[in-house]
Design a protein around this motif. Structure first.
Motif, mmCIF file in Angstrom:
data_model
loop_
_atom_site.group_PDB
_atom_site.id
_atom_site.type_symbol
_atom_site.label_atom_id
_atom_site.label_comp_id
_atom_site.label_asym_id
_atom_site.label_seq_id
_atom_site.Cartn_x
_atom_site.Cartn_y
_atom_site.Cartn_z
ATOM 1 N N ALA A 90 0.836 -1.211 0.000
ATOM 2 C CA ALA A 90 0.000 0.000 0.000
ATOM 3 C C ALA A 90 0.866 1.255 0.000
ATOM 4 C CB ALA A 90 -0.943 -0.013 1.207
ATOM 5 N N ALA A 91 1.963 1.229 0.750
ATOM 6 C CA ALA A 91 2.863 2.394 0.787
ATOM 7 C C ALA A 91 3.509 2.628 -0.575
ATOM 8 C CB ALA A 91 3.927 2.201 1.861
ATOM 9 N N GLU A 92 3.877 1.564 -1.262
ATOM 10 C CA GLU A 92 4.478 1.726 -2.592
ATOM 11 C C GLU A 92 3.455 2.259 -3.584
ATOM 12 O OE1 GLU A 92 8.005 -1.630 -2.577
ATOM 13 O OE2 GLU A 92 5.939 -2.288 -2.968
ATOM 14 N N LEU A 93 2.220 1.775 -3.511
ATOM 15 C CA LEU A 93 1.180 2.312 -4.397
ATOM 16 C C LEU A 93 0.978 3.792 -4.142
ATOM 17 C CD1 LEU A 93 -1.368 -0.634 -4.357
ATOM 18 C CD2 LEU A 93 0.169 0.032 -6.228
ATOM 19 N N ALA A 94 0.956 4.184 -2.870
ATOM 20 C CA ALA A 94 0.829 5.611 -2.546
ATOM 21 C C ALA A 94 2.017 6.398 -3.092
ATOM 22 C CB ALA A 94 0.701 5.802 -1.040
ATOM 23 N N HIS A 98 2.264 9.979 -4.824
ATOM 24 C CA HIS A 98 2.723 11.110 -4.003
ATOM 25 C C HIS A 98 4.221 11.136 -3.763
ATOM 26 C CE1 HIS A 98 -1.465 11.948 -3.249
ATOM 27 N NE2 HIS A 98 -1.641 10.718 -2.796
ATOM 28 N N GLY A 99 4.956 10.099 -4.140
ATOM 29 C CA GLY A 99 6.380 10.036 -3.855
ATOM 30 C C GLY A 99 7.221 10.599 -4.976
ATOM 31 N N ASP A 100 8.510 10.334 -4.891
ATOM 32 C CA ASP A 100 9.443 10.699 -5.946
ATOM 33 C C ASP A 100 10.453 9.562 -6.074
ATOM 34 O OD1 ASP A 100 11.194 10.990 -3.787
ATOM 35 O OD2 ASP A 100 11.178 13.170 -3.873
ATOM 36 N N ALA A 101 11.473 9.743 -6.871
ATOM 37 C CA ALA A 101 12.449 8.676 -7.103
ATOM 38 C C ALA A 101 13.111 8.226 -5.807
ATOM 39 C CB ALA A 101 13.493 9.127 -8.119
ATOM 40 N N ALA A 102 13.281 9.132 -4.865
ATOM 41 C CA ALA A 102 13.920 8.792 -3.595
ATOM 42 C C ALA A 102 13.032 7.909 -2.720
ATOM 43 C CB ALA A 102 14.300 10.062 -2.844
ATOM 44 N N SER A 103 11.752 7.795 -3.063
ATOM 45 C CA SER A 103 10.829 6.955 -2.296
ATOM 46 C C SER A 103 11.096 5.472 -2.480
ATOM 47 C CB SER A 103 9.380 7.245 -2.721
ATOM 48 O OG SER A 103 9.056 8.596 -2.543
ATOM 49 N N TRP A 104 11.912 5.116 -3.461
ATOM 50 C CA TRP A 104 12.126 3.718 -3.831
ATOM 51 C C TRP A 104 13.513 3.283 -3.403
ATOM 52 C CZ3 TRP A 104 7.874 1.248 -5.487
ATOM 53 C CH2 TRP A 104 6.799 2.081 -5.810
ATOM 54 N N GLN A 105 13.596 2.242 -2.577
ATOM 55 C CA GLN A 105 14.881 1.758 -2.087
ATOM 56 C C GLN A 105 15.641 0.998 -3.164
ATOM 57 O OE1 GLN A 105 14.326 -0.343 1.585
ATOM 58 N NE2 GLN A 105 13.539 1.460 2.624
ATOM 59 N N ASP A 106 14.899 0.337 -4.051
ATOM 60 C CA ASP A 106 15.527 -0.399 -5.137
ATOM 61 C C ASP A 106 16.034 0.597 -6.192
ATOM 62 O OD1 ASP A 106 15.667 -3.228 -6.637
ATOM 63 O OD2 ASP A 106 14.975 -1.703 -8.063
ATOM 64 N N THR A 107 17.309 0.505 -6.539
ATOM 65 C CA THR A 107 17.914 1.455 -7.485
ATOM 66 C C THR A 107 17.191 1.461 -8.818
ATOM 67 O OG1 THR A 107 20.065 1.174 -6.450
ATOM 68 C CG2 THR A 107 20.057 2.082 -8.677
ATOM 69 N N ALA A 108 16.900 0.286 -9.354
ATOM 70 C CA ALA A 108 16.226 0.210 -10.649
ATOM 71 C C ALA A 108 14.843 0.859 -10.575
ATOM 72 C CB ALA A 108 16.118 -1.244 -11.111
ATOM 73 N N GLU A 109 14.117 0.629 -9.493
ATOM 74 C CA GLU A 109 12.788 1.215 -9.367
ATOM 75 C C GLU A 109 12.860 2.732 -9.223
ATOM 76 O OE1 GLU A 109 10.876 -1.107 -6.294
ATOM 77 O OE2 GLU A 109 10.486 -2.736 -7.706
ATOM 78 N N GLY A 110 13.822 3.224 -8.485
ATOM 79 C CA GLY A 110 14.009 4.667 -8.390
ATOM 80 C C GLY A 110 14.327 5.281 -9.750
ATOM 81 N N LEU A 111 15.132 4.574 -10.536
ATOM 82 C CA LEU A 111 15.440 5.055 -11.889
ATOM 83 C C LEU A 111 14.199 5.069 -12.774
ATOM 84 C CD1 LEU A 111 18.905 3.391 -12.547
ATOM 85 C CD2 LEU A 111 18.407 5.842 -12.519
ATOM 86 N N LEU A 112 13.336 4.058 -12.648
ATOM 87 C CA LEU A 112 12.106 4.042 -13.443
ATOM 88 C C LEU A 112 11.223 5.237 -13.120
ATOM 89 C CD1 LEU A 112 11.268 0.238 -13.286
ATOM 90 C CD2 LEU A 112 12.068 1.527 -15.287
ATOM 91 N N VAL A 113 11.108 5.563 -11.844
ATOM 92 C CA VAL A 113 10.320 6.734 -11.446
ATOM 93 C C VAL A 113 10.978 8.012 -11.971
ATOM 94 C CG1 VAL A 113 9.527 8.084 -9.460
ATOM 95 C CG2 VAL A 113 9.254 5.587 -9.475
ATOM 96 N N ALA A 114 12.293 8.099 -11.864
ATOM 97 C CA ALA A 114 13.003 9.282 -12.370
ATOM 98 C C ALA A 114 12.838 9.417 -13.884
ATOM 99 C CB ALA A 114 14.482 9.210 -11.996
ATOM 100 N N LEU A 115 12.897 8.298 -14.610
ATOM 101 C CA LEU A 115 12.697 8.341 -16.063
ATOM 102 C C LEU A 115 11.280 8.801 -16.395
ATOM 103 C CD1 LEU A 115 14.520 5.036 -17.058
ATOM 104 C CD2 LEU A 115 15.189 7.352 -17.772
ATOM 105 N N ALA A 116 10.294 8.239 -15.719
ATOM 106 C CA ALA A 116 8.904 8.643 -15.962
ATOM 107 C C ALA A 116 8.722 10.129 -15.679
ATOM 108 C CB ALA A 116 7.952 7.805 -15.103
ATOM 109 N N ASP A 117 9.257 10.583 -14.566
ATOM 110 C CA ASP A 117 9.120 12.001 -14.210
ATOM 111 C C ASP A 117 9.811 12.907 -15.229
ATOM 112 O OD1 ASP A 117 7.663 11.243 -11.990
ATOM 113 O OD2 ASP A 117 9.257 11.677 -10.543
ATOM 114 N N ALA A 118 10.995 12.515 -15.660
ATOM 115 C CA ALA A 118 11.718 13.328 -16.643
ATOM 116 C C ALA A 118 10.944 13.415 -17.952
ATOM 117 C CB ALA A 118 13.113 12.755 -16.887
ATOM 118 N N LEU A 119 10.400 12.290 -18.394
ATOM 119 C CA LEU A 119 9.651 12.295 -19.649
ATOM 120 C C LEU A 119 8.401 13.159 -19.547
ATOM 121 C CD1 LEU A 119 10.165 8.563 -20.569
ATOM 122 C CD2 LEU A 119 11.038 10.542 -21.854
#
Length: 179
Positions: A90-94, A98-119
């Motif tokens: 539930a926290a990951e879905l939230a 509402h989170g950002d790339a730093a919300s993800w402990q897994d490096t690959a997942e943080g990069l996916l969020v950063a890529l989505a945000d950049a695009l």
């Protein structure tokens, strides 16, 4: 309120054939079915099959893109269909909302969020982020990630502009965490 009402049966033969090829009976597909040609192209362009990235990675990209673009309908459909299979808490879905790339402990997942945000923010990926992503993802995976982001921009624009109403039993965006 829906600006275009989803079609209901009986459907003309071309529309019935296009809808029969879709993976589920969703209001989104019945709305796009106002143009069966476009609907059939969506089916051909879908990326929900086994790809070069994991199910969890695929869904993270989709959830982040749809959340950032305010496409609550599509976010909820994907949460209902895939969140459990992908192992999201539930926290990951939230955090997809509402989170950002730093919300993800897994490096690959943080990069996916950063890529989505950049695009979403710039319609591109700067060199520094690209280099980080290329160190983790193969060229085939990078292309799939970019294609997912683009396809779910299309889906988000469509559900938002036509006003497709949430499917029964699908969640909406979670509330923002208390400050």
């Amino acid at each position: 309120m829906a600006r275009l009402q989803p079609l209901s049966s009986p459907y003309p033969p071309e529309t019935a054939a296009a809808l029969a090829a879709m993976p589920a009976d969703l209001a989104l597909f019945r709305t796009v079915a106002h143009n069966p040609r476009v609907l059939s192209r969506w089916r051909g362009g879908g990326l929900l099959d086994r790809g070069s990235i994991t199910l969890r990675q695929r869904e993270l990209v989709i959830l982040r893109i749809t959340a950032r673009l305010g496409a609550e309908y599509e976010w909820g459909v994907h949460v209902a269909a895939f969140a459990t299979k992908a192992g999201f808490t539930a926290a990951e879905l939230a955090a997809t909302v509402h989170g950002d790339a730093a919300s993800w402990q897994d490096t690959a997942e943080g990069l996916l969020v950063a890529l989505a945000d950049a695009l979403i923010d710039t319609a591109t990926v700067d060199d520094a982020l690209w280099q980080k992503a290329a160190a983790v993802f193969s060229p085939a995976q990078l292309i799939e990630i970019l294609a997912l982001a683009g396809f779910y921009h299309l889906v988000s624009f469509t559900v938002n502009a036509t006003g497709v109403e949430r499917e029964p039993g699908t969640p909406g965006f979670p509330p923002a965490p208390a400050q």
